[in-house]
Design a protein around this motif. Structure first.
Motif, PDB file in Angstrom:
ATOM      1  N   HIS A  16      15.851  -0.607  -3.074  1.00 11.74           N
ATOM      2  CA  HIS A  16      15.472  -1.268  -4.319  1.00 11.74           C
ATOM      3  C   HIS A  16      16.708  -1.427  -5.191  1.00 11.74           C
ATOM      4  O   HIS A  16      17.476  -0.498  -5.368  1.00 11.74           O
ATOM      5  N   THR A  17      16.858  -2.602  -5.717  1.00 10.29           N
ATOM      6  CA  THR A  17      17.972  -2.814  -6.638  1.00 10.29           C
ATOM      7  C   THR A  17      17.406  -2.986  -8.037  1.00 10.29           C
ATOM      8  O   THR A  17      16.423  -3.699  -8.243  1.00 10.29           O
ATOM      9  N   HIS A  18      18.025  -2.365  -8.967  1.00  9.95           N
ATOM     10  CA  HIS A  18      17.578  -2.430 -10.355  1.00  9.95           C
ATOM     11  C   HIS A  18      18.282  -3.586 -11.049  1.00  9.95           C
ATOM     12  O   HIS A  18      19.499  -3.633 -11.121  1.00  9.95           O
ATOM     13  N   THR A  19      17.502  -4.513 -11.543  1.00 11.71           N
ATOM     14  CA  THR A  19      18.085  -5.639 -12.274  1.00 11.71           C
ATOM     15  C   THR A  19      17.832  -5.407 -13.758  1.00 11.71           C
ATOM     16  O   THR A  19      16.676  -5.401 -14.207  1.00 11.71           O
ATOM     17  N   PRO A  20      18.876  -5.166 -14.516  1.00 11.06           N
ATOM     18  CA  PRO A  20      18.674  -4.918 -15.947  1.00 11.06           C
ATOM     19  C   PRO A  20      18.211  -6.180 -16.656  1.00 11.06           C
ATOM     20  O   PRO A  20      18.692  -7.275 -16.390  1.00 11.06           O
ATOM     21  N   THR A  21      17.268  -6.022 -17.523  1.00  4.98           N
ATOM     22  CA  THR A  21      16.783  -7.145 -18.315  1.00  4.98           C
ATOM     23  C   THR A  21      17.309  -6.983 -19.737  1.00  4.98           C
ATOM     24  O   THR A  21      17.662  -5.884 -20.171  1.00  4.98           O
ATOM     25  N   GLU A  22      17.320  -8.062 -20.448  1.00  8.64           N
ATOM     26  CA  GLU A  22      17.789  -7.984 -21.825  1.00  8.64           C
ATOM     27  C   GLU A  22      16.760  -7.233 -22.665  1.00  8.64           C
ATOM     28  O   GLU A  22      15.563  -7.448 -22.526  1.00  8.64           O
TER      29      GLU A  22
END
Length: 82
Positions: A16-22
């Motif tokens: 799983h890759t964590h995609t940071p959101t604004e």
């Protein structure tokens, strides 16, 4: 019997890759302006002083009644012994 059973091959970590959101913009709600008059402050302080004085008077009265009860009990005990 109570020995743990390990798998033959270790499992790889999840992919799983964590995609940071604004972050969401912080909205501050406007608080209503509260004005405290000096009369209210004086009333609260005066009430606090009066209540504290009454509490102290009750405490002193309770202590004096307890002392008087002890003295009367000892006097009555000596009177009954005679």
């Amino acid at each position: 019997m109570f020995l743990p059973k390990y798998p033959d091959s270790p499992t790889p970590p999840p992919a799983h890759t964590h995609t940071p959101t604004e972050p969401a913009p912080a909205r501050r709600s406007a608080l209503p302006a509260v004005s405290v008059s000096t009369g209210a402050v004086v009333a609260v302080l005066t009430g606090g002083v009066v209540l504290t004085a009454l509490l102290a008077a009750v405490a002193v009265s309770a202590i004096s009644v307890a002392i008087a009860a002890v003295v009367l009990r000892s006097l009555l005990r000596e009177h009954n012994r005679r």
